[in-house]
Scaffold this motif. Structure first.
Motif, short mmCIF file in Angstrom:
data_model
loop_
_atom_site.label_atom_id
_atom_site.label_comp_id
_atom_site.label_asym_id
_atom_site.label_seq_id
_atom_site.Cartn_x
_atom_site.Cartn_y
_atom_site.Cartn_z
N MET B 1 0.83 -1.21 0.00
CA MET B 1 0.00 0.00 0.00
C MET B 1 0.86 1.25 0.00
O MET B 1 0.64 2.18 -0.75
N ASN B 2 1.88 1.26 0.85
CA ASN B 2 2.76 2.43 0.87
C ASN B 2 3.52 2.56 -0.44
O ASN B 2 3.75 3.67 -0.94
N ALA B 3 3.92 1.40 -0.98
CA ALA B 3 4.63 1.44 -2.26
C ALA B 3 3.72 1.99 -3.35
O ALA B 3 4.16 2.78 -4.19
N VAL B 4 2.46 1.59 -3.32
CA VAL B 4 1.51 2.07 -4.32
C VAL B 4 1.35 3.58 -4.21
O VAL B 4 1.34 4.29 -5.23
N GLN B 5 1.27 4.08 -2.98
CA GLN B 5 1.11 5.53 -2.81
C GLN B 5 2.32 6.28 -3.34
O GLN B 5 2.19 7.33 -3.96
N TRP B 6 3.50 5.75 -3.05
CA TRP B 6 4.74 6.37 -3.53
C TRP B 6 4.73 6.44 -5.05
O TRP B 6 5.01 7.46 -5.66
N TYR B 7 4.36 5.35 -5.64
CA TYR B 7 4.29 5.22 -7.08
C TYR B 7 3.24 6.18 -7.66
O TYR B 7 3.48 6.90 -8.62
N LEU B 8 2.07 6.20 -7.04
CA LEU B 8 0.99 7.04 -7.54
C LEU B 8 1.34 8.52 -7.49
O LEU B 8 0.92 9.30 -8.36
N GLN B 9 2.09 8.95 -6.49
CA GLN B 9 2.47 10.35 -6.41
C GLN B 9 3.25 10.74 -7.66
O GLN B 9 3.08 11.83 -8.21
N ARG B 10 4.10 9.84 -8.14
CA ARG B 10 4.87 10.14 -9.35
C ARG B 10 4.00 10.09 -10.59
O ARG B 10 4.13 10.91 -11.51
N ILE B 11 3.10 9.10 -10.63
CA ILE B 11 2.23 8.97 -11.81
C ILE B 11 1.30 10.18 -11.91
O ILE B 11 1.16 10.79 -12.98
N THR B 12 0.68 10.54 -10.79
CA THR B 12 -0.22 11.70 -10.83
C THR B 12 0.55 12.96 -11.17
O THR B 12 0.04 13.85 -11.85
#
Lengths: 111, 113, 235
Positions: B1-12
């Protein structure tokens, strides 16, 4: 370190801007007369200068964000400090001037 | 979940660059009156009343809200003087604020019609 | 012999200034010894090997965390040298700090090898093309000096943060094919308040590591790997 601080500062500023922007768009729903009156306020030169500032803030945050993403992908570690200055500040500065100079000439000085 | 959030911050973040460029182009360069800087109700209405453009704008707002409010959350997590309970409460507040803000933005378009 | 002005920040309210004559190849540690032997025997500082192997003499020199024994004064490009204890760590006296916070975080990642097969009789073989052999050669030199830990900007506001050294150690163990404690380490790393997600790629750690370990690289590799941690857990 400076890059990180700047990223946070510009990010927060942009959130504040987003709030003001949504508020402005809401004024659209008040009908054409109220909207056009609000828009007149935004034609003031001081406001135009703030818009130019906004352009700078956006460019800094976006380009530094690109730099951070590159670093997160493992690209540019050895040159990361230089990447900041060249990409975010240098290229960013050029983009900024490309936008700010016409904005300044047409909207602030009203040439 | 934390990894996904980290990733999403870059994608967004990347998405926002694209959306912003499109938004800026449409608002300031697409039609002649806008190019002259005439931001009047009459000049904006045709585009803004179009549901497709509204969808793009709303998408832009939602992506920006995720990116910005998640950014605020990350700032809070960096301060250990904020206890874990307080941080969890703050996250809830940020999520609520996000929904309210998004609703507020969408309302602006609904009141148009 | 060249004259240097040493400003020693012995406490927030006490800065002692010493004029020291040093030869070109002398280090900050040489200067500290000179001050202690000839001027003020009460000056407290830590050191041991004098050759950059033990990590004991880490301190702040002209604003940057460095090993005193490996910092030749001539490389500082200044006739004034300001020496202070490592920042963000409790000061015991003068230039001596407590590394307890550092080792608290160090222990959280289970730094020792937890063998998957404790009863194994054969020697473990680590092939040259294995991830451990390929990815860790330049990551193994950590001497636990604490420079990275004290230089980290995140630690400045978040005392619970693991810090670069502990994360690097966890990385080594995670890649080690002999190790079996991946799950516990991943849980510690993944904690959103104190784990590796608190790193914001400031690069302070990489800049000060006296062993040249690219700590930011370790942390970003781990972040990428956390998207699919299964590969470590499946071993």
């Amino acid at each position: 370190m400076a890059a990180w601080r700047l990223q946070r500062l510009t990010g927060l500023l942009l959130l504040v801007y987003l709030f003001l922007h949504v508020r402005t768009v809401h004024q659209l729903s008040q009908g054409p007369a109220a909207f056009n009156e609000a828009m007149a306020f935004f034609r003031h030169p001081v406001f135009k200068l703030l818009e130019i500032g906004l352009l700078g803030v956006v460019i800094l945050h976006a380009l530094n964000g690109v730099r951070i993403t590159l670093i997160d992908l493992g690209i540019g570690h050895r040159r990361q400090a230089r990447l900041f200055w060249i990409l975010s500040v240098g290229a960013g500065g050029l983009l900024f001037l490309a936008g700010a100079i016409p904005m300044f000439l047409f909207s602030v000085l009203k040439l | 979940m934390n990894a996904v959030q980290w990733y999403l911050q870059r994608i967004t973040g990347g998405l926002l660059i694209v959306l912003l460029a499109a938004h800026f182009w449409v608002e300031h360069f697409l039609t002649e009156p806008l190019r002259r800087g005439e931001l009047t109700y009459q000049a904006l209405l045709p585009r803004i009343a179009n549901p497709w453009w509204q969808a793009v704008d709303i998408a832009f707002l939602l992506v920006a809200l995720y990116h910005g409010l998640n950014g605020v959350r990350n700032i809070l997590l960096d301060y250990d003087r904020i206890s874990r309970r307080a941080a969890r409460a703050a996250t809830t507040v940020l999520i609520l604020a996000g929904f309210l803000w998004a609703w507020w933005g969408i309302e602006a378009f609904r009141n148009l019609r | 012999m060249n004259p240097y002005l040493f400003r020693i920040l012995r406490s927030p309210s006490r800065t002692d200034i010493f004029q020291v004559s040093l030869e070109e190849r002398m280090t900050v540690l040489d200067a500290l010894f000179s001050i202690r032997q000839e001027r003020d025997p009460t000056l407290a500082f830590r050191c041991s090997c004098r050759v950059g192997m033990c990590g004991t003499c880490a301190m702040s020199v002209n604003g940057t965390a460095r090993l005193a024994c490996r910092t030749r004064v001539v490389t500082l490009k200044s006739k004034t040298v300001t020496v202070a204890p490592l920042p963000n760590l409790p000061v015991i006296r003068d230039l001596v700090v407590s590394l307890d916070p550092f080792f608290e975080q160090w222990k959280r990642v289970l730094p020792a090898l937890h063998p998957r097969e404790p009863a194994a009789k054969d020697l473990a073989r680590i092939p040259a093309d294995s991830p451990y052999a390929r990815q860790t050669p330049r990551k193994r030199d950590c001497i636990t000096c604490g420079a990275c830990f004290s230089a980290c900007g995140v630690r400045g506001t978040n005392r619970g943060y693991l810090g670069p050294a502990a994360i690097n150690k966890a990385f080594l163990r995670l890649l080690d094919p002999r190790d079996g404690a991946a799950t516990q380490r991943l849980d510690v790393l993944n904690d959103e308040y104190s784990g590796l997600w608190r790193c914001h790629t400031q690069f302070n750690c990489t800049e000060v590591c006296p062993k040249g370990i690219d700590l930011t690289d370790t942390i970003t590799r781990l972040k990428r790997a956390m998207l699919a941690p299964g590969r470590w857990l499946a071993r």
